[in-house]
Design an enzyme around this catalytic site. Structure first.
Site, PDB file in Angstrom:
ATOM      1  N   LYS A 127      78.954  50.641  13.011  1.00  0.00           N
ATOM      2  CA  LYS A 127      79.088  49.217  12.683  1.00  0.00           C
ATOM      3  C   LYS A 127      79.478  49.101  11.225  1.00  0.00           C
ATOM      4  CE  LYS A 127      78.278  45.255  14.774  1.00  0.00           C
ATOM      5  NZ  LYS A 127      78.409  45.103  16.224  1.00  0.00           N
TER       6      LYS A 127
HETATM    7  N1  GLU Z   1      81.410  43.764  17.956  1.00  0.00           N
HETATM    8  C1  GLU Z   1      81.314  43.953  19.371  1.00  0.00           C
HETATM    9  C2  GLU Z   1      79.940  44.490  19.737  1.00  0.00           C
HETATM   10  O1  GLU Z   1      78.977  44.321  19.024  1.00  0.00           O
HETATM   11  C3  GLU Z   1      82.476  44.786  19.916  1.00  0.00           C
HETATM   12  C4  GLU Z   1      82.570  46.185  19.428  1.00  0.00           C
HETATM   13  C5  GLU Z   1      83.871  46.890  19.807  1.00  0.00           C
HETATM   14  O2  GLU Z   1      84.673  46.315  20.532  1.00  0.00           O
HETATM   15  O3  GLU Z   1      84.038  48.020  19.342  1.00  0.00           O
HETATM   16  O4  GLU Z   1      79.753  45.018  20.795  1.00  0.00           O
END
Ligand code: GLU
Length: 441
Positions: A127
């Protein structure tokens, strides 16, 4: 304040002692790793796996200056936390928010490891976050900041290494600037596959059909798989929603097509209510025009207390972490809590609701539609293919249904709640991969 009295907390405490790491029972990372370790204990996995999962592999922190439109300079702080990559490249969103902290990003990276493993995607978890209010920047500043962030991340991201995507405060346009910056820096022999460095891009620049609605669509498929077993009919139910951004608004629009009735919505501008149901499309239009749900003409304004105490079948938090705490939970009147946001429920609220007989459908299951369609986008980029919307929906449904069944089956087998079951199913998969791969050297 939440206090530590559960097996989850005890597991986290023991391992933090062993690692000689400072811990704080009120800290979100400590609480989240506690639940993950509780699942690991239920499975009796090797101790080394618990040690590996307790800390992320890499925590990258960057600072970079950008000159603003008025000539002044601002220094920006960014993070990328890469939690685990035993299943494949690190994967996870990147958020722009004025109050991000390292421990929050660590927590979200751990949840991405669990989410990808539960859905059996060939990805690890990561993240990222930039400390900024994107609404305070001009489009020109936003572009400069995004490009400079991408350059600062440098080789820490890449289509075979770590693949960011949209999250809170970021969108397809920001992904397009990130991809363009990365492609400009990449070797001429790698420009085609370089497009896969981020997902959630605009359709005309390597994006996928269905990516924008993917999290909401995935959640609806999870409800399709689980509600009948709870004697609930998607066409007959009422629900409330926190947040009307990408996830909240898509969930509402898709549930409208299925006949569910949206009674009340709350966001940063206030709470609104209509006993006959709020029209999801008209509200999406209103939010686009005004920035929030307040003053929507076909609903009345209500207090936050009344929002929480409205009687509904489903309560769906689709905003930031920890929005449902014990005080809220004590007012809530719902049959099922559907976690559309990441980590929206505090441990004490969760315990209270479970004791009251409320079912909690965990976030790593409910919101994994986003990363699943990200995976489809990445695959299309690698193969220079374009899949149509029907194909995407069918593939998404298959993955979401299988993940929901996995959670149910694990909950039954281990006689535990669905959150512990969702982590256990993810950890079981990771454990098997570590066993066949071994741990280097
Ligand atoms: N931000 C989204 C999540 O928390 C998508 C992550 C992604 O597509 O890599 O799942």
């Amino acid at each position: 304040m939440e206090s530590c009295i559960t097996p989850a907390c005890q597991s986290a405490r023991d391992i933090f002692h062993e690692l000689e790491e400072h811990y704080d029972e009120h800290n979100l990372y400590f609480q989240t790793i506690g639940s993950v370790l509780e699942a690991a204990d239920a499975l009796k996995v090797p101790h080394r796996l618990k040690l590996i999962l307790t800390q992320p592999k890499n925590e990258i922190m960057i600072h970079f200056p950008v000159q603003m439109d008025d000539g002044s300079w601002q220094l920006f702080k960014g993070y990328r936390v890469q939690h685990n990559n035993v299943l494949g490249p690190y994967k996870g969103g990147i958020r722009f928010h004025p109050e991000v902290k390292l421990d929050e990003v660590k927590t979200l990276s751990l949840l991405m490891t669990m989410k990808c493993a539960l859905a059996r995607l060939p990805y690890g978890g990561a993240k990222g976050a930039l400390r900024v209010d994107p609404r305070s920047l001009s489009p020109h500043e936003l572009q400069k900041v995004t490009r400079r962030l991408t350059a600062a991340l440098g080789s820490n991201i890449g289509p075979d290494h770590d693949i960011p995507a949209p999250d809170v405060g970021t969108n397809a346009q920001i992904m397009a600037w990130m991809a363009d910056t990365y492609i400009n820096f990449s070797d001429s022999s790698k420009k085609t596959t370089a497009l896969g460095v981020v997902t959630g891009k605009p359709l005309e620049f390597g994006g996928s059909e269905g990516r924008e609605k993917a999290t909401g669509q995935g959640l609806v498929y999870v409800l399709d798989a689980l509600l009948p077993g709870m004697q609930m009919d998607i066409g007959q139910l009422t629900y409330s929603l926190i947040g009307y951004g990408n996830v909240g608004s898509w969930t509402a629009r898709l549930l409208k097509d299925r006949g569910s009735k949206l009674l009340t919505v709350m966001d940063h501008t206030g709470a609104i209510y209509n006993a006959d149901g709020i029209d999801a499309d008209a509200l999406a239009e209103h939010v686009r025009a005004t920035g929030g749900v307040a003053q929507f003409k076909d609903a009345e304004a209500i207090s936050n207390e009344n929002f929480y105490s409205t009687q509904v079948d489903l309560f769906i938090p689709a905003a930031l972490e920890q929005m449902v705490d014990l005080e809220h939970a004590e007012h809530m009147s719902c049959k099922v809590l559907v976690e559309a946001a990441n980590a929206p429920t505090t441990p004490r609220a969760e315990r209270y609701l479970l004791d009251k007989g409320v079912q909690i459908l965990p976030a790593i299951l409910c919101n994994s539609g986003g990363v699943t369609v990200s995976y489809f986008e990445w695959k299309q980029n690698r193969q220079s293919e374009t899949w149509d919307a029907e194909d995407i929906d069918a593939r998404l449904k298959k993955i979401m249904t299988a993940a929901a069944k996995r959670v149910l089956e694990t909950a039954e087998r281990l006689d535990c709640n669905m959150r512990v079951a969702s982590y256990a199913s993810a950890i079981e998969h990771i454990d098997k991969v570590y066993k066949v791969r071994g741990v280097f050297p």
